[in-house]
Write an enzyme that holds these catalytic residues in place. Structure first.
Site, short mmCIF file in Angstrom:
data_model
loop_
_atom_site.label_atom_id
_atom_site.label_comp_id
_atom_site.label_asym_id
_atom_site.label_seq_id
_atom_site.Cartn_x
_atom_site.Cartn_y
_atom_site.Cartn_z
N GLU A 11 66.73 49.06 84.39
CA GLU A 11 67.22 50.55 84.25
C GLU A 11 66.57 51.11 82.79
OE1 GLU A 11 71.46 51.16 84.55
OE2 GLU A 11 71.80 49.38 83.31
N ARG A 55 78.75 43.72 88.41
CA ARG A 55 78.04 43.83 87.18
C ARG A 55 79.01 43.70 85.98
NH1 ARG A 55 75.34 49.86 86.48
NH2 ARG A 55 77.54 50.30 86.13
N HIS A 115 78.03 60.21 85.42
CA HIS A 115 78.99 59.55 85.86
C HIS A 115 80.16 59.86 86.81
CE1 HIS A 115 76.97 56.20 83.69
NE2 HIS A 115 77.10 55.43 84.75
N CYS A 168 70.27 50.06 93.27
CA CYS A 168 71.49 50.78 93.51
C CYS A 168 72.05 52.09 92.72
CB CYS A 168 72.57 49.57 92.96
SG CYS A 168 72.37 49.23 91.00
C1 PEP Z 1 71.97 53.04 87.34
O1 PEP Z 1 71.74 53.51 86.13
O2 PEP Z 1 71.19 53.80 88.26
C2 PEP Z 1 73.08 52.43 87.84
C3 PEP Z 1 73.30 51.87 88.97
O3 PEP Z 1 74.14 52.41 86.95
P1 PEP Z 1 75.28 53.39 86.18
O4 PEP Z 1 74.98 54.88 87.31
O5 PEP Z 1 76.54 52.73 86.42
O6 PEP Z 1 74.95 53.71 85.00
MG MG Z 2 72.99 52.40 84.69
#
Ligand code: PEP
Ligand code: MG
Length: 531
Positions: free
Chosen positions: A422, A324, A181, A491
């Site tokens: 996901e 989200r 992240h 995304c």
């Molecule tokens: C993902 O998992 O691709 C996503 C967009 O959510 P995050 O990266 O915030 O977990």
């Molecule tokens: Mg994710």
């Protein structure tokens, strides 16, 4: 002094030069320290330094924030708080472990309190705990400025977000992964980042200057004057090339064979939109609201959330905005909300699971979203959905909050509710979900399909969205959306990886969502795709 060249993995593109700020030894590494007297005085000094930090902060804030910070100082000055930790130190436990255990016990006591006021104080205690731990490990977040090269073992999203990256700077990490992240945040904020450099060695002296090449994945500490001159020359050329590419990002995205592809934006806060023309995108595909929660002292209330969501909708000028709901947990802990010490946080109480377990927190967000929905085209999406009952449960709560607001005569609307796809279970059975839309989270879909964590550098090669297994799940989700007549977008960070653009569009996807910095590059890559 000779320059030191290190090679790692590129995690966020761009070139940067700057003074080095060292994130010294990770907290856990202190357990080797042994002498109880030294440990007790280290803890005492860290507590004092943390109290001094907070006292300094009080002068810079107003209103409720002052009360919160004064409470934190009072807690730190209360000898009773550290009593258990000093006892453990006398029994031979290292200061950081002793402090963490003592504070964790205290925090869980507050969290279990029946009184809401005391429950809310758990977040303050977690803040205090982390601030003291940072001092114990020598990681002083206050010293991280956005114009320096931050070098260390790894860096947390909170520490990253505390710095102002608009002023330049970069990150050079011994460990870390391009899919974490914090790497994603670095890409969104335009901060170059290199991970997996291995042990950072300095020829004896800590380095004073570094050059970071986030495109090649290299870092040079203490460069010779000629190396620095050549690097600065490259930086000038790269900045000029970026300005030309940015100029071409305003138009719509079309493939060479004439397919119109919607390009949306991923953001973590309204600040990410500062200075951007909404015409560069077809809307916002992902607002990661957990970062709003993380940066605040305690959880933001309904009005604070409403104000943020409304700012984003106002910016979009009627274009669709997908917000989200809180995706806390995994590698995004939130003090006072997520579970400390989960054995495997990516498989634990994360995303929608946590929101359903903490309805009093979730309902506040749903109310703020219903109120914001009257100001634009809002869509709401749920993270980490694995089974239809999670969507149904959240939908019921959204209906109830909408009805309650309406009954009170408060302006509101019920936004369409979709899901992130996901978790492989959701991708395999997407048709079973009564979702208004699907948005594929390729970051998590990849880590869960490949059993390769997104934040572990050693398995980064396996964490590959281009793997046929992951692409098959994406194609299956697109097909489910086609059958149900609902929109499917992607995304995750794969949307911005132009090596994957042809493969992603071949699955039938027509909507991609990326961080603002990636828009120009993605549109150029889409223009080259010819089926
Ligand atoms: C993902 O998992 O691709 C996503 C967009 O959510 P995050 O990266 O915030 O977990
Ligand atoms: Mg994710």
């Amino acid at each position: 002094m000779t320059e030191v060249h290190l090679t790692g993995r590129p995690a966020s593109p761009g070139l940067a030069i700057g003074p080095v700020t060292l994130l010294t030894a990770a907290v856990a590494d202190r357990s080797a320290v042994g002498d109880p007297t030294q440990e007790a005085s280290a803890l005492q000094a860290a507590i004092k330094a943390a109290a001094a930090d907070i006292t300094g902060l009080i002068a810079t804030v107003q209103g409720e924030a002052v009360d919160i910070l004064e409470f934190q100082v009072a807690m730190l000055e209360d000898d009773a708080l550290a009593e258990g930790a000093y006892d453990a130190i006398s029994a031979g436990i290292a200061a950081d472990h002793a402090w963490r255990s003592a504070l964790d016990a205290e925090i869980s006591g507050y969290r279990d309190a029946t009184d809401e006021y005391f429950r809310a104080r758990a977040a303050d205690l977690a803040d205090i705990r982390d601030r003291v731990l940072a001092h114990l490990s020598g990681t002083d977040t206050a010293r991280i400025f956005g114009d320096s090269i931050v070098a260390g073992e790894d860096i947390s999203p909170t520490i990253f977000l505390a710095a102002d990256w608009t002023r330049g700077g970069a990150i050079a990490l011994a460990a870390g992964s391009p899919s974490s992240h914090v790497a994603m945040l670095a890409r969104a904020r335009g901060a170059p980042m290199v991970v997996g450099l291995g042990p950072l060695s300095w020829n004896g002296h800590p380095p004073s200057l570094a050059l970071v090449d986030g495109d090649a994945g290299t870092v040079i500490f203490d460069p010779e004057p000629e190396t620095r001159r050549l690097f600065e020359h490259r930086m000038l050329a790269a900045n000029a090339a970026r300005a030309v590419a940015d100029a071409g990002r305003a138009g719509p995205a079309c493939t060479a064979d004439g397919r119109r592809i919607a390009v949306l934006l991923n953001i973590a806060a309204p600040e990410d939109l500062t200075g951007l023309d909404p015409a560069i995108c077809d809307g916002i595909g992902l607002v990661r609201t957990e970062f709003l929660f993380e940066a605040s002292h305690g959880l933001p209330d309904e009005d604070a959330q409403y104000a943020v969501y409304r700012r984003i909708l106002d910016w979009a000028e009627g274009r669709p905005v997908t917000i989200r709901t809180l995706d806390a947990g995994g590698d995004k802990p939130i003090a006072g909300l997520t579970i400390d010490g989960e054995r495997n946080p990516f498989l634990g109480l994360r995303g929608i699971r946590l929101s359903l377990a903490r309805p009093e927190v979730f309902r506040v967000q749903l109310r703020a979203l219903c109120r914001a929905a009257v100001h634009g085209t809002l869509k709401v999406m749920l993270p980490m959905v694995a089974v239809p009952s999670e969507l149904d449960g959240a939908g019921g709560m959204l209906d109830a909050e909408f009805a309650a607001l309406k009954a009170k005569g408060i302006a509101c609307a019920r936004p369409p509710l979709g899901i992130m796809v996901e978790v492989p279970a959701a991708a395999l059975r997407a048709e079973d979900f009564a979702a208004a839309f699907y948005s594929i989270g390729s970051n998590d879909l990849t880590q869960y399909t490949m059993a390769a964590a997104r934040d572990i550098g050693a398995v980064a090669d396996l964490n590959d969205t281009g793997n046929p297994a992951v692409l098959a799940l994406i194609a299956q989700t697109v097909e489910a959306g086609r059958k149900r007549g609902v929109e499917v977008s992607l995304c995750g960070d794969a949307a911005a990886d132009t090596r994957l653009t042809t493969a992603l569009l071949a699955t039938g996807l027509t909507t991609l969502s990326v961080s603002p910095i990636a828009v120009a590059r993605l549109k150029a890559a889409i223009a080259k795709v010819d089926a």
